[in-house]
Each structure stands twice: as C-alpha cells, then as structure tokens.
Enzyme design. Structure first.
Site, PDB file in Angstrom:
ATOM      1  N   LYS A 193      -0.658   3.904  -4.823  1.00 48.02           N
ATOM      2  CA  LYS A 193      -0.918   3.561  -6.407  1.00 48.02           C
ATOM      3  C   LYS A 193      -0.566   2.113  -6.794  1.00 48.02           C
ATOM      4  CE  LYS A 193      -1.690   7.908  -6.523  1.00 48.02           C
ATOM      5  NZ  LYS A 193      -1.007   9.054  -6.826  1.00 48.02           N
TER       6      LYS A 193
HETATM    7  C1  LIG Z   1      -0.648  10.612  -6.994  1.00 47.12           C
HETATM    8  C2  LIG Z   1      -1.106  11.369  -7.953  1.00 47.12           C
HETATM    9  C3  LIG Z   1      -0.315  12.573  -8.650  1.00 47.12           C
HETATM   10  C4  LIG Z   1       1.030  12.961  -7.804  1.00 47.12           C
HETATM   11  O1  LIG Z   1       1.878  11.815  -7.502  1.00 47.12           O
HETATM   12  P1  LIG Z   1       3.037  11.821  -6.277  1.00 47.12           P
HETATM   13  O2  LIG Z   1       3.617  10.621  -6.903  1.00 47.12           O
HETATM   14  O3  LIG Z   1       2.325  11.576  -5.296  1.00 47.12           O
HETATM   15  O4  LIG Z   1       3.656  13.141  -6.477  1.00 47.12           O
HETATM   16  C5  LIG Z   1      -0.582  13.266  -9.668  1.00 47.12           C
HETATM   17  N1  LIG Z   1      -1.990  13.003 -10.130  1.00 47.12           N
HETATM   18  C6  LIG Z   1      -2.840  12.066  -9.817  1.00 47.12           C
HETATM   19  C7  LIG Z   1      -3.913  12.096 -10.604  1.00 47.12           C
HETATM   20  C8  LIG Z   1      -2.380  11.382  -8.618  1.00 47.12           C
HETATM   21  O5  LIG Z   1      -3.117  10.502  -8.357  1.00 47.12           O
END
Ligand SMILES: *Cc1c(COP(=O)(O)O)cnc(C)c1O
Length: 403
Positions: A193
């Site tokens: 991210k």
């Molecule tokens: C990455 C992601 C999550 C979950 O995040 P984590 O930190 O991996 O638990 C939830 N929703 C979306 C759309 C994501 O891309």
C-alpha cells in the site's frame, strides 16, 4: 533487468534510523510514537481523529464493532475488493451482501445498492462498505444521501486511497477518508500500500463518540480514564468495560509509518506521473483503460488495464520478469462465500471485469527504465508474442526455466 513486481515498499535511511531510535527508547508499544503517527495521519487526511491499529483488517473489524454491527444484520459491499472488506461483517456474526460494480469504474454501483435496499424489508441492512478501489474515490456524497434515506452507516474502505480526493456538489475538495461523508474510514499500511509499516492500519473519523469507542475496543475494552470509571480504587485501577481486543500498533511500526508519511505527497506525485506515462503510451493500444474525471484525484494504488487476452498477457509478462497481478478474484466466488449461497453468474459485471483485469507495476520507486521495459513488452505482446501464442518453443523453455 531484475524482476519487476506490481507494488513494492520504499525504505530510506531516515526510515531505518527512526525505527532504530524507537528500539532504543523506553517504549516498543503503547508509547509516544502511536499518538504522533495518529496526529500526523489525521492531519494529512484532513480528519479530526485517527486510531492506529494492527492492520487494515483489524481497522475494518473494530469499525464494524464500534458501529454496533450485530448478528442477523446485513451489510452491503463490493465483490471487487480484498476479502477483508466483507469478512469484517462476518466476524460480527452479520452477513456480507455483495452488489455488482459499475463496469466503467470497477467501483460499487450505487444503483445496484439502491435496488438491493429497496427490494428488502426496511431495517434489513445496517450499513454500506464502499471501497475506493485501486485509489479511485467512490462518490461518497451520493452514498451518504442513500445511507441517510435508509438510516444506514458507511465505512469507507480507503485502504487504496490515502492521497485520493473528490470534489463534492458544493465544490469542496474532500480527501478520501476525511470523515465528511463516511462515519468511519479505514486504511492499511501493508507494504504494497502507499505507506508501509510492515503491518498496520488506521481508522479516521470526525465523530468524537466513535473515536472514544474505538480507543476502548482497541485495548480489550479497558480504560483508566477517571471520568469513565464506575469505581476507583487508586492509581493502579482500571476497568474492562466492554469486550475489546488487542489490536494495537506497536511504536516500532508507528515510527516507520510516521517517517513514511513525510514522503506520502511525493509518493502520490510519482504515482500520478507513472499513470500519466502509461495513459499516453497505451492510449491507442487495444487495452481498455479506466479514465478519471477532472473532479477526482486518483491515488493510484493500482494501475489497471483490461484485455480479452488477460491470461496470455499475464503469462507473457511473467516470462519476461514483469510480475503483474490480478485485483481481484471476485470475493463472492470464494469457496467460503459460495458455501453461503453465492454463485458465479450473480454479479456479471464483476465477473466480466475479473476475466479481463491486470494490474501493471505501480510504485513510487519504479524507475523510468523499468516502466519503459513494461511498456515495450505490452507493445511487443500485441505485435509479436500474441501471434505466436501459445508460446514459441524458445519462450516455452524460458517459461519452464523461470518456474
Ligand atoms: C489491504 C486491504 C485491506 C486489509 O488490510 P490489511 O492491512 O492487509 O489487513 C482491506 N481492504 C482493502 C481494500 C485492502 O486493499
């Protein structure tokens, strides 16, 4: 050339130093870095409050709990997202219900959501979880109006969209997650991210009561706040007032996030440049692109193209060291949700989109040379490789060697 992934974290000497300094400080967790990161993040997003949590999934779960989601209730979300957007509903014993996407944006289609709500008895649904998928901001103003009509809450899944924005009908620029239209918004700091904490998440809101509830739920439902205690036996005294969790984010991760946050704006700039270069290079190609209107700021967590030859293109790029990715396999086609009655054919736009989508490399440290290599191979694919598909003998051997 080294293999090129679709996303990758960027760690600087400053990032490393602040983590080392934190390791040598008095607090590895529950220390000053937590609030420092929360304050800086809230400021960056333009929300009043931010609560740091262990990961984006924990952020979704805590948000659903804070909004009092209960067994037997239903919540609407999109099938084109990471499974966590739906799973948080199921954690609470409630039911995730999928509505189809708008094929032009790949976002949750508000008309499909409205049809769903209006075809069920009043009170069936508790809330909506729209996702700023790929970094494309959902029209939260419209979702808010719909939610208010039916007394629903909104959790904005903004995991893809720190730095994204949209202009509302008053001409006001709203950052994704700023809390103006959604009750709560969630972010993830997984390394693919925008901001990497290793693992990490954040919830933003403008609602003081929800903020306080989130703080309580994040740490076992325990408080030491003298104003909230039912009794007080002395300085050591605390109360567990509700059933909460340990969803805390350690100071080590918060320190890394704080340092990464100083480059968030530069990161978005770079992502926009990369997107612009793909847009220009692929404008007249056979690939379908998603276009962004003037009144929206795409955060470009992902740069997605669509093609009927997706499988062939995916394999071709991989053989050439380009690790494109698919976002996402529709969540309603996962065995867990199939066991609950969801079937292929129920959400045709999402299913069609899945057959064609491919996420190209998109991350701030992607070099010009690397991006040109990707573009060159996208062109080669149509002009040379596809006519030889399945792979020529030489390519087949290279594929086998790569596996
Ligand atoms: C990455 C992601 C999550 C979950 O995040 P984590 O930190 O991996 O638990 C939830 N929703 C979306 C759309 C994501 O891309």
């Amino acid at each position: 050339m080294k293999n090129i992934p679709y996303g990758r974290q960027h760690i600087t000497a400053e990032d490393i130093q602040i983590v080392v300094d934190t390791l040598q400080s008095d607090f590895l967790t529950q220390g000053p870095m937590v609030e420092a990161f929360e304050k800086a993040f809230a400021k960056y997003i333009g929300a009043e409050y931010a609560v740091a949590v262990s990961n984006g999934t924990a952020a979704l779960h805590l948000s659903a709990l804070a909004l009092d989601l209960k067994a037997g209730q239903k919540v609407i979300t999109t099938p084109i997202t990471f499974a966590a957007s739906a799973n948080c509903v199921e954690y609470c014993g409630a039911e995730a219900v999928f509505a189809d996407i708008d094929p032009t944006t790949a976002l949750l289609d508000i008309n499909k959501v409205r049809e769903l709500i209006e075809s069920h008895p009043k009170g069936t649904f508790a809330g909506i979880i729209p996702v700023d998928f790929a970094g494309f901001p959902v029209d939260l103003e419209a979702f808010r109006a719909l939610a208010d009509e039916h007394n629903l809450w909104i959790i904005e899944d903004a995991c893809h969209a720190p730095g994204g924005w949209f202009e509302d009908s008053k001409g006001v620029k709203n950052n994704c997650g700023n809390g103006t239209y959604a009750d709560l918004a969630v972010f993830s700091f997984h390394p693919v991210k925008h901001i990497a904490c290793g693992e990490g998440g954040m919830i933003t809101t403008n609602d003081r009561a929800l903020y306080e509830k989130l703080l309580l739920l994040r740490t076992h439902g325990i408080t030491k706040n003298p104003d909230l205690l039912q009794e007080n036996h002395g300085n050591w005294y605390y109360e567990m007032q509700t059933l909460g969790y340990n969803y805390r984010l350690p100071d080590l991760n918060c320190a890394l996030g704080l340092s990464q946050l100083t480059r968030a704006e530069a990161g978005i700039e770079k992502r926009l440049q990369i997107a612009e270069k793909y847009n220009q290079a692929l404008e007249n190609s056979p690939f379908q692109l998603i276009t962004v209107p003037e009144d929206k700021g795409h955060a470009y967590h992902l740069y997605i193209i669509q093609t009927d030859k997706r499988k062939e293109l995916y394999d071709y790029l991989r053989v050439n060291g380009i690790y494109a990715q698919i976002h996402y396999i529709p969540v309603h086609t996962m065995p867990y949700y199939k066991n609950k009655g969801w079937k292929k054919g129920m959400l045709p736009n999402a299913e069609k989109y899945y057959e064609k989508c491919l996420s190209l490399p998109m991350f701030p440290s992607l070099t010009n040379e690397e991006q040109e290599f990707v573009i060159e191979h996208l062109n080669l694919f149509y002009h040379e490789a596809l006519s030889n598909y399945p792979h020529s003998e030489e390519r087949r051997i290279r594929t086998l060697a790569a596996v």
